[in-house]
Design a protein around this motif. Structure first.
Motif, PDB file in Angstrom:
ATOM      1  N   LYS A   1      94.365-134.350  34.199  1.00 14.64           N
ATOM      2  CA  LYS A   1      92.988-134.699  33.867  1.00 14.64           C
ATOM      3  C   LYS A   1      92.500-134.029  32.580  1.00 14.64           C
ATOM      4  CE  LYS A   1      91.645-135.456  38.688  1.00 14.64           C
ATOM      5  NZ  LYS A   1      90.728-135.063  39.805  1.00 14.64           N
ATOM      6  N   ILE A   2      93.274-133.068  32.083  1.00  9.23           N
ATOM      7  CA  ILE A   2      92.861-132.340  30.884  1.00  9.23           C
ATOM      8  C   ILE A   2      93.189-133.124  29.620  1.00  9.23           C
ATOM      9  CG2 ILE A   2      93.152-130.202  29.583  1.00  9.23           C
ATOM     10  CD1 ILE A   2      93.830-128.813  32.159  1.00  9.23           C
ATOM     11  N   GLY A   3      94.301-133.843  29.636  1.00  9.51           N
ATOM     12  CA  GLY A   3      94.663-134.655  28.482  1.00  9.51           C
ATOM     13  C   GLY A   3      95.485-133.902  27.472  1.00  9.51           C
ATOM     14  N   ALA A   4      95.452-134.392  26.237  1.00  7.78           N
ATOM     15  CA  ALA A   4      96.284-133.838  25.163  1.00  7.78           C
ATOM     16  C   ALA A   4      95.961-132.394  24.854  1.00  7.78           C
ATOM     17  CB  ALA A   4      96.142-134.689  23.899  1.00  7.78           C
ATOM     18  N   ASN A   5      94.720-131.981  25.110  1.00  4.83           N
ATOM     19  CA  ASN A   5      94.323-130.608  24.798  1.00  4.83           C
ATOM     20  C   ASN A   5      95.021-129.578  25.672  1.00  4.83           C
ATOM     21  OD1 ASN A   5      92.554-131.436  22.799  1.00  4.83           O
ATOM     22  ND2 ASN A   5      90.813-131.595  24.199  1.00  4.83           N
ATOM     23  N   SER A   6      95.745-130.038  26.696  1.00  7.90           N
ATOM     24  CA  SER A   6      96.370-129.101  27.624  1.00  7.90           C
ATOM     25  C   SER A   6      97.663-128.503  27.080  1.00  7.90           C
ATOM     26  CB  SER A   6      96.646-129.796  28.958  1.00  7.90           C
ATOM     27  OG  SER A   6      97.590-130.846  28.781  1.00  7.90           O
ATOM     28  N   ALA A   7      98.170-129.027  25.969  1.00  5.30           N
ATOM     29  CA  ALA A   7      99.404-128.486  25.400  1.00  5.30           C
ATOM     30  C   ALA A   7      99.159-127.062  24.909  1.00  5.30           C
ATOM     31  CB  ALA A   7      99.887-129.369  24.251  1.00  5.30           C
ATOM     32  N   VAL A   8      99.916-126.122  25.427  1.00  4.82           N
ATOM     33  CA  VAL A   8      99.721-124.714  25.076  1.00  4.82           C
ATOM     34  C   VAL A   8     100.659-124.330  23.929  1.00  4.82           C
ATOM     35  CG1 VAL A   8      99.780-122.337  25.903  1.00  4.82           C
ATOM     36  CG2 VAL A   8      99.068-124.189  27.445  1.00  4.82           C
ATOM     37  N   PRO A   9     100.105-123.909  22.789  1.00  6.17           N
ATOM     38  CA  PRO A   9     100.961-123.504  21.660  1.00  6.17           C
ATOM     39  C   PRO A   9     101.590-122.142  21.907  1.00  6.17           C
ATOM     40  CG  PRO A   9      98.653-123.132  21.130  1.00  6.17           C
ATOM     41  CD  PRO A   9      98.675-123.836  22.461  1.00  6.17           C
ATOM     42  N   VAL A  10     102.447-121.730  21.007  1.00  4.91           N
ATOM     43  CA  VAL A  10     103.096-120.421  21.121  1.00  4.91           C
ATOM     44  C   VAL A  10     102.064-119.327  20.833  1.00  4.91           C
ATOM     45  CG1 VAL A  10     104.898-118.919  20.207  1.00  4.91           C
ATOM     46  CG2 VAL A  10     105.317-121.374  20.449  1.00  4.91           C
ATOM     47  N   ASP A  11     102.025-118.334  21.686  1.00  2.00           N
ATOM     48  CA  ASP A  11     101.093-117.208  21.516  1.00  2.00           C
ATOM     49  C   ASP A  11     101.756-116.151  20.629  1.00  2.00           C
ATOM     50  OD1 ASP A  11      99.206-115.244  21.670  1.00  2.00           O
ATOM     51  OD2 ASP A  11      99.160-115.128  23.857  1.00  2.00           O
ATOM     52  N   LEU A  12     101.589-116.299  19.330  1.00  5.49           N
ATOM     53  CA  LEU A  12     102.258-115.397  18.395  1.00  5.49           C
ATOM     54  C   LEU A  12     101.776-113.958  18.523  1.00  5.49           C
ATOM     55  CD1 LEU A  12     102.357-117.630  15.179  1.00  5.49           C
ATOM     56  CD2 LEU A  12     104.194-117.168  16.816  1.00  5.49           C
ATOM     57  N   ASP A  13     100.496-113.775  18.782  1.00  9.63           N
ATOM     58  CA  ASP A  13      99.973-112.413  18.903  1.00  9.63           C
ATOM     59  C   ASP A  13     100.534-111.694  20.123  1.00  9.63           C
ATOM     60  OD1 ASP A  13      98.550-112.648  16.623  1.00  9.63           O
ATOM     61  OD2 ASP A  13      96.571-112.336  17.505  1.00  9.63           O
ATOM     62  N   TRP A  14     100.992-112.439  21.095  1.00 13.61           N
ATOM     63  CA  TRP A  14     101.619-111.810  22.265  1.00 13.61           C
ATOM     64  C   TRP A  14     103.097-111.548  22.011  1.00 13.61           C
ATOM     65  CZ3 TRP A  14      99.511-109.465  26.294  1.00 13.61           C
ATOM     66  CH2 TRP A  14     100.335-109.107  27.356  1.00 13.61           C
ATOM     67  N   GLN A  15     103.722-112.405  21.247  1.00 15.28           N
ATOM     68  CA  GLN A  15     105.156-112.270  20.984  1.00 15.28           C
ATOM     69  C   GLN A  15     105.463-111.268  19.882  1.00 15.28           C
ATOM     70  OE1 GLN A  15     106.992-116.063  20.284  1.00 15.28           O
ATOM     71  NE2 GLN A  15     106.700-116.768  22.378  1.00 15.28           N
ATOM     72  N   GLN A  16     104.544-111.128  18.922  1.00 10.85           N
ATOM     73  CA  GLN A  16     104.802-110.245  17.785  1.00 10.85           C
ATOM     74  C   GLN A  16     104.290-108.827  18.055  1.00 10.85           C
ATOM     75  OE1 GLN A  16     102.961-112.192  14.448  1.00 10.85           O
ATOM     76  NE2 GLN A  16     104.477-113.836  14.378  1.00 10.85           N
ATOM     77  N   TYR A  17     104.994-107.847  17.499  1.00  8.42           N
ATOM     78  CA  TYR A  17     104.654-106.439  17.711  1.00  8.42           C
ATOM     79  C   TYR A  17     104.178-105.780  16.420  1.00  8.42           C
ATOM     80  CZ  TYR A  17     106.720-106.458  22.398  1.00  8.42           C
ATOM     81  OH  TYR A  17     106.976-106.700  23.719  1.00  8.42           O
ATOM     82  N   VAL A  18     103.368-104.753  16.587  1.00  9.19           N
ATOM     83  CA  VAL A  18     102.922-103.931  15.467  1.00  9.19           C
ATOM     84  C   VAL A  18     103.152-102.466  15.811  1.00  9.19           C
ATOM     85  CG1 VAL A  18     101.183-105.567  14.638  1.00  9.19           C
ATOM     86  CG2 VAL A  18     100.564-103.861  16.370  1.00  9.19           C
ATOM     87  N   THR A  19     103.143-101.639  14.797  1.00  7.51           N
ATOM     88  CA  THR A  19     103.326-100.198  14.990  1.00  7.51           C
ATOM     89  C   THR A  19     101.998 -99.477  14.811  1.00  7.51           C
ATOM     90  OG1 THR A  19     105.619-100.256  14.235  1.00  7.51           O
ATOM     91  CG2 THR A  19     104.496 -98.127  14.144  1.00  7.51           C
TER      92      THR A  19
END
Length: 287
Positions: A186-204
């Motif tokens: 029922k959500i439609g096309a907007n339901s596609a979840v992109p890659v969460d770069l801020d969760w995958q990438q690390y900082v020091t």
């Protein structure tokens, strides 16, 4: 029913309640039991609570029924620790004397009914409607795909993809009034979840004793600094601000915060200016 059987049924109920599903291997690992004992426990649970569980033979997985209600009482923090840290509580459902020496935490205010809806949606990869009270935009219902759970400064959070905002957001569990499943179709096309770069990438994060602290040598012991001036911590970009707030690190440009309340200082602030979560770091916008 003996205590061992009761424990096994409680574990089954725990997984169905908070994760929405259970595989045979999950029960064997959590309960530290054999294949035969696992089979008996699953059969007994289905016999006692036939309306609470459905079995998908093609996936070899037990799923919680749509109207599932836990048959046993559970601790919210056991489920949150399981997802966030992979920590399995072996004595699930039992009173623990060690709790008497623990300080109170905000997680004690969280309800099983709300938390289990969110954790199950995360495990099953499904969207969920949460009635949420934000400190910045007041109360409204948001459609969210829960993606990760973490703890910071004695509070629990869920990071997810906000379908309406088409962006990633962090939600504090204690501010969720209610949560209910949503049909993804029922959500439609907007339901596609992109890659969460801020969760995958690390900082020091480069930490050092606060330059204005009266006893920096004592702080060096806290950081394990023997023959080096700073301590480097690696964390996800999405969690950088939360980590600094939890550790009470002064992230201001000129070290303007009280060294008594913020004994550590962020030495590489200039490298983190573009990190979105840094707005949560103490003093980051103070200069």
């Amino acid at each position: 029913m003996n205590s061992a059987s009761l424990k096994h049924l409680t574990i089954i109920d725990f997984h169905l309640a908070f994760f929405g599903r259970l595989r045979r291997a999950d029960l064997m690992l959590h309960g530290e039991i054999s294949v035969a004992t696992t089979s008996r426990a699953l059969s007994e649970y289905r016999e006692q609570f036939p309306d609470r569980v459905n079995y998908d033979a093609s996936l070899k997985t037990y799923f919680a029924a749509d109207d599932f209600v836990p048959a046993f009482s559970h601790q919210v923090r056991d489920a949150l620790n399981f997802i966030a840290h992979g920590k399995i509580e072996r004595f699930i459902g039992e009173a623990r004397e060690s709790e008497l020496s623990q300080l109170p935490t905000l997680s004690s205010n969280l309800t099983v009914a709300i938390v289990r809806q969110i954790t199950a949606a995360l495990t099953l990869g499904k969207p969920i409607d949460i009635d949420y009270y934000s400190a910045s935009s007041q109360r409204k219902v948001r459609c969210v795909y829960p993606l990760a759970i973490f703890e910071a400064a004695d509070a629990w959070y869920v990071r997810g993809y906000d379908v309406n905002e088409a962006d990633f957001r962090v939600f504090r569990f204690s501010r969720v009034f209610s949560a209910s499943p949503v049909d993804a179709d029922k959500i439609g096309a907007n339901s596609a979840v992109p890659v969460d770069l801020d969760w995958q990438q690390y900082v020091t994060l480069t930490l050092m004793p606060h330059p204005k602290h009266a006893n920096p040598d004592a702080l060096k012991l806290d950081l394990g600094l023997v023959d080096k001036p700073v301590c480097n911590i690696s964390t996800r970009k999405a969690l950088a601000g939360f980590v600094l707030r939890t550790l009470r690190v002064d992230a201001s440009l000129q070290a303007v915060l009280s060294p008594v309340e913020h004994s550590l200082y962020l030495a590489n602030r200039h490298e983190l200016l573009a990190v979105e979560s840094m707005v949560l770091a103490p003093g980051f916008n103070a200069d």
